[in-house]
Design an enzyme around this catalytic site. Structure first.
Site, mmCIF file in Angstrom:
data_model
loop_
_atom_site.group_PDB
_atom_site.id
_atom_site.type_symbol
_atom_site.label_atom_id
_atom_site.label_comp_id
_atom_site.label_asym_id
_atom_site.label_seq_id
_atom_site.Cartn_x
_atom_site.Cartn_y
_atom_site.Cartn_z
ATOM 1 N N GLY A 131 0.801 -1.229 0.000
ATOM 2 C CA GLY A 131 0.000 0.000 0.000
ATOM 3 C C GLY A 131 0.829 1.272 0.000
ATOM 4 O O GLY A 131 0.336 2.349 0.316
ATOM 5 N N ASP A 181 1.708 -0.363 -14.236
ATOM 6 C CA ASP A 181 2.383 -1.090 -13.159
ATOM 7 C C ASP A 181 2.638 -2.548 -13.541
ATOM 8 O O ASP A 181 3.735 -3.079 -13.344
ATOM 9 C CB ASP A 181 1.543 -1.030 -11.873
ATOM 10 C CG ASP A 181 1.203 0.388 -11.471
ATOM 11 O OD1 ASP A 181 1.866 1.322 -11.967
ATOM 12 O OD2 ASP A 181 0.266 0.566 -10.678
HETATM 13 C C1 GLA Z 1 -1.566 3.865 -10.148
HETATM 14 C C2 GLA Z 1 -2.196 3.007 -11.251
HETATM 15 C C3 GLA Z 1 -1.468 3.197 -12.573
HETATM 16 C C4 GLA Z 1 -1.341 4.669 -12.912
HETATM 17 C C5 GLA Z 1 -0.809 5.463 -11.720
HETATM 18 C C6 GLA Z 1 -0.809 6.953 -11.973
HETATM 19 O O1 GLA Z 1 -0.259 3.414 -9.900
HETATM 20 O O2 GLA Z 1 -2.147 1.637 -10.889
HETATM 21 O O3 GLA Z 1 -2.132 2.494 -13.599
HETATM 22 O O4 GLA Z 1 -2.573 5.192 -13.358
HETATM 23 O O5 GLA Z 1 -1.554 5.217 -10.548
HETATM 24 O O6 GLA Z 1 0.076 7.242 -12.981
#
Ligand code: GLA
Length: 409
Positions: A131, A181
């Site tokens: 988190g 990510d």
């Molecule tokens: C989180 C989301 C990503 C992206 C970022 C902001 O990490 O999981 O997909 O949108 O926020 O860039």
């Protein structure tokens, strides 16, 4: 985080010992590592078909997995000391966003696509703070999918695997995230940042070795955990969609904010409220900054890279409104420290981490500036990590696929 840094061999040995404790023996297992990420620049652009420049880090999710000859799924989390068993064709009870939701969600998506037809035993470990905005959940999804891929010879295409993991996040964790990510955790490479076009999914590994340039990447965790983040994240996505609707009324060819030029936006200024206009402006300018930043990396123009990081933070704070007092304190303290080239919040925002590009000689000064400022303003210390290298998704033990070495880096 449960321990100080260990070498890869020790990590594998410890995981296998735990696997034996839980499941009897460790024969026939594969052990896979999938890293978390820090985004260098390009936030809130991925779900707008935009550009991002993240990099994997040296903290990761680790999974040891073995096939069973019945249809039972047996899962064990070392972090939570928690075990769950259920038949492959059922769904275990799991709160959205719990470790069980990610792991069983990944299993379910592989089953629904016909890749998984029998039971498995899976043990999970990791050293990513949960988190904290370093993509511990993406790393977990990627590690589980890759371990099962290797174990059963699924030969999943890496991009398809990343998309499957994104689906897990949408369906089982209730987070409508973009692809960044999962993509960087699965396809990121050691020694490189990853420039990703989230529309075409074309990508480029841009070599980046801060230490070789006398620099360091420092991550500061505000220790403000998600909380509001999920609902605010959805709110920002909604605002971008609303903006898209307004722009499309006049320009039906616009498919996403990626198609919006500054001129086109200016022409609709009078029919948009200032807040929505600011959101779009952030996305357009952030996409441009990502391209400039990739160029800066390619030409070792690190001061320029730092300036772009600073601009990105200001835009996320003032135009996209996803920073918070704690992140701003950390960024401002860093930006005032000699030897810091750039600092910004990273990821979704509303807490989580900042990323700092700093001369190696100034790392200690930065650490103490961050601690002092944070203590004064918020009464506690941030957690500060200096990245020493960056990992890639890898088989650490068990059967390698052709072309992929099972090795300890
Ligand atoms: C989180 C989301 C990503 C992206 C970022 C902001 O990490 O999981 O997909 O949108 O926020 O860039």
């Amino acid at each position: 985080m449960t321990r100080e840094r260990e070498g890869t061999r020790e990590v594998v040995r410890r995981i296998q010992t735990s696997f034996e404790d839980v499941f009897g023996t460790a024969d026939g297992t594969v052990v896979v590592r999938a890293p978390g990420r820090v985004n260098l620049i390009g936030d809130h652009t991925d779900y707008n078909d935009g550009l991002v420049l993240p990099m994997t880090i040296d903290r990761a999710a680790y999974v040891s997995a073995r096939a069973r000859n019945d249809d039972e799924i047996a899962l064990y989390s070392l972090h939570f000391n928690d075990e769950v068993r259920y038949p492959l064709h059922e769904r275990p009870p799991a709160d959205a966003g719990s470790w069980v939701s990610y792991v069983s969600g990944a299993i379910e998506e592989l089953r629904l696509r016909g890749y998984l037809t029998g039971g498995v035993e899976i043990l999970i470990d990791g050293d990513l703070p949960l988190g904290a905005g370093l993509s511990s959940s993406a790393a977990l999804e990627v590690a589980v999918v890759h371990a099962l891929d290797v174990l059963f010879g699924m030969e999943l295409d890496a991009v398809e695997a990343a998309r499957l993991c994104q689906t897990v996040e949408h369906r089982y964790a209730g987070v409508e995230c973009g692809i960044m990510d999962q993509f960087v955790s699965r396809l990121g490479r050691a020694g490189s940042a990853l420039l990703l076009d989230c529309r075409s999914l074309e990508y480029e590994h841009v070599p980046f070795d801060p230490a070789a340039a006398g620099l360091a990447l420092v991550v500061a965790d505000s220790r403000v955990t998600r909380g509001l983040a999920t609902s605010k994240y959805g709110e920002r996505r909604g605002e971008c969609l609303r903006a898209l609707g307004i722009l499309r009324d006049a320009f039906p060819g616009v498919e996403s904010l990626r198609d919006v030029t500054p001129d086109l936006l200016a022409s609709r200024r009078s029919v948009m409220d200032a807040r929505i206009h600011d959101r779009v402006r952030h996305v357009l300018e952030e996409n441009a900054r990502v391209l400039h930043a990739a160029d800066a990396l390619r030409t070792s123009a690190f001061n320029r890279f730092g300036e772009l990081m600073n601009q990105s933070h200001a835009s996320l704070r003032d135009r996209f409104d996803v920073s918070c007092a704690e992140l701003d304190t950390l960024v401002h303290a860093a930006q005032r420290t000699d030897g810091v080239l750039g600092a910004r919040m990273t990821g979704g925002g509303f807490g989580g981490c900042t990323v700092n590009l700093v001369r190696a000689t100034a790392v200690n000064a930065l650490k103490s500036a961050l601690s002092t400022a944070y203590r004064q303003a918020h009464g506690r210390s941030p957690r500060v990590y200096v990245l020493s290298r960056n990992y890639e998704t890898k088989i650490l033990s068990g059967r390698p696929r052709p072309g992929e070495e099972a090795a300890a880096r």
